[in-house]
Each structure stands twice: as structure tokens, then as C-alpha cells.
Design an enzyme around this catalytic site. Structure first.
Site, PDB file in Angstrom:
ATOM      1  N   SER A 146      -0.797   3.389  -6.487  1.00  0.00           N
ATOM      2  CA  SER A 146       0.060   2.890  -7.499  1.00  0.00           C
ATOM      3  C   SER A 146       0.024   3.926  -8.682  1.00  0.00           C
ATOM      4  CB  SER A 146      -0.114   1.624  -7.961  1.00  0.00           C
ATOM      5  OG  SER A 146       0.411   1.315  -9.353  1.00  0.00           O
ATOM      6  N   TYR A 151      -6.195  -4.828 -11.495  1.00  0.00           N
ATOM      7  CA  TYR A 151      -4.998  -4.106 -10.418  1.00  0.00           C
ATOM      8  C   TYR A 151      -5.458  -2.383 -10.576  1.00  0.00           C
ATOM      9  CZ  TYR A 151      -0.732  -2.779  -8.120  1.00  0.00           C
ATOM     10  OH  TYR A 151       0.352  -2.136  -6.991  1.00  0.00           O
TER      11      TYR A 151
END
Length: 272
Positions: free
Chosen positions: A134, A147
Site C-alpha cells: 500500500s 496497517y
């Protein structure tokens, strides 16, 4: 043993994983789609002819079963698409140990277990691993501690594969998407719509708001990420190893310090 290349796609029931499975099947790969929910996997398998193998890659016994099932069915394993992931919001002072453990176990430990189990077969095939990380691995945001940490560590896990096993012919690369229209992102956008005071279910408007400063000014489509993954798996990328490919609509090119010169930025709590 099949003569076609065989790829395992985790998180293969929806979003980027499902789009990748469709694209690989269309280019004559054998594909095994895996994930924790059987029903989405069955739908993708019925649509594409992929093999569905439900598994939680954070569980060692499930990982062994996934690899064993692939080898028993096809006799080879040429590629992994490490795509399964979860997110839990919160800063360091707000996250529970349970949420931290869930995110790290799913986004990092699961990929490690699968890579380790698949490694002998991948080395035999001189295969390829693509991890879906990501832009959060490269740029951080508010309330994103677990995350972002997990995705940054996943990036380095893949680079370790490159360094340790590249001399034996293994390639390991990473794609870093920004906002992509997936089931997981839709859930986040629904919460964002509520936070902004938008009408319930205004997901389109929430995406528009979240991506308006990106050069692309839109979220990505799962197929666009799948195209990058497919290329990295292919022989066209034979000299690409340990790379980090941003597929982000230009998100990581922005310098936040210059945004006020080009945009009028209004605090969200002042809009209404």
C-alpha cells in the site's frame, strides 16, 4: 503436471485478488484463489475456472494445506500473489493489542508463512512473488499505525526474498496501490461519508472527496492493479526484482507542503 504456469492468489475472492485471478486465467494461467470466506472464492472459481481453496494464511496448518492442494492438483507452483489483508484504525495510544495482533498476523505473518511453505516449489520453478502492499508503506496518515507498519514490513519481507533467493532465480516485487474501489475500501468510505456528514451510503462522493488532491482525481479500479501484478509475474519483468511499484494515481508524487499554493483546503469541521 500441467504445462501452464500456476499462481496462488490470496484474498482472491474480491477486489484486487479477484481481478488478478480473472486476468491470469484469461492469459492461460492455472490459478488457485484462497481466502477465509468460501462463498466469494466459489463465485470467482465458477466464473473463471480457478481452483478455490479456502484458507486462513495466518494459520500454519491452512498454509500447508493450501500449498499441498496446489501441488497435488497441478504438480507445480510458479507464482504467489500475496494480497490478503485487513485494517484497523487507530494511533499507537488507541489501538488494542487484539487489533494490533490481528493486523500484523494477517498482513505480515500470513505472507511469511505462505512464502516459507511455497519457497521450495517456487525455487524449483524459478518463480515470482508479488505482494500487494500500500502507499501506506511509503507515506503515513492519521490513525493508521497498525496497517502502515504491517504494509511497510511486508515490503521489506519481499525485499528479503529478493536478496536471499534472487541468486537462485526467485523474483519478489511489491505493488503499492492508493485508494482502489474494493469491498474493503467501500467499507472505509461509508465510514468516511458519515464522518463528513454526507448522506448515508454516498460512497461515490466519499471517494471523490478522498481522491480530489490526487493527480488522477479518482480511485483505481482493481483491474488496473491486476495489470501491474500480472506484468511483474511475467517474463516481461524478468530483470525486475526487489522493486516497489506505486500504482497510485500519482498519490506519492505530491509534496504536502505545496498543496496550499494550488488548492483551497477547508477544515472538514468548518464545512457545515
Amino acid at each position: 503436471m500441467t504445462n501452464q504456469r500456476v499462481v496462488v492468489v490470496t484474498g482472491g475472492g474480491t477486489g484486487i485478488g479477484a481481478a488478478t485471478a480473472r486476468l491470469l486465467r484469461a492469459s492461460d494461467h492455472e490459478v488457485v484463489v484462497s481466502g477465509r470466506r468460501p462463498e466469494p472464492l466459489r463465485r470467482v472459481a465458477a466464473e473463471t475456472g480457478a481452483l478455490a481453496c479456502p484458507a486462513d494464511t495466518a494459520a500454519p496448518e491452512d498454509v500447508d494445506r493450501l500449498v499441498d492442494t496446489t501441488m497435488a492438483r497441478f504438480g507445480r507452483l510458479d507464482g504467489l500473489v500475496v494480497n490478503a489483508g485487513v485494517g484497523r484504525g487507530g494511533g499507537v495510544g488507541e489501538l488494542s493489542e487484539e487489533d494490533w495482533d490481528l493486523v500484523l498476523r494477517t498482513n505480515l505473518t500470513g505472507p511469511f508463512l505462505l512464502m516459507r511453505a511455497a519457497l521450495p516449489h517456487l525455487l524449483r520453478a524459478q518463480g515470482s512473488v508479488v505482494a500487494v502492499s500500500s502507499v501506506s508503506a511509503l507515506r503515513n496518515g492519521v490513525g493508521n499505525a497498525a496497517y502502515a507498519t504491517s504494509k511497510a514490513a511486508l515490503l521489506q519481507l519481499c525485499r528479503s526474498l529478493c536478496v536471499d533467493y534472487g541468486p537462485q532465480g526467485l523474483r519478489a516485487n511489491v505493488v503499492c496501490p492508493s485508494w482502489v474501489r474494493t469491498e474493503m475500501a467501500d467499507r472505509r468510505m461509508r465510514r468516511f461519508a458519515d464522518d463528513c456528514g454526507l448522506a448515508v451510503g454516498e460512497v461515490d462522493q466519499a471517494y471523490e472527496e478522498a481522491t480530489r488532491l490526487l493527480p488522477a482525481q479518482r480511485p483505481g479500479d482493481p483491474r488496473e492493479i491486476a495489470e501491474a501484478i500480472s506484468w511483474l509475474l511475467s517474463s516481461a519483468a524478468s530483470f525486475v526484482n526487489g522493486a516497489v511499484l506505486t500504482v497510485d494515481g500519482g498519490a506519492t508524487t505530491l509534496d504536502p507542503g505545496t498543496i496550499p499554493f494550488e488548492f483551497q483546503v477547508t477544515r472538514r469541521d468548518e464545512i457545515h
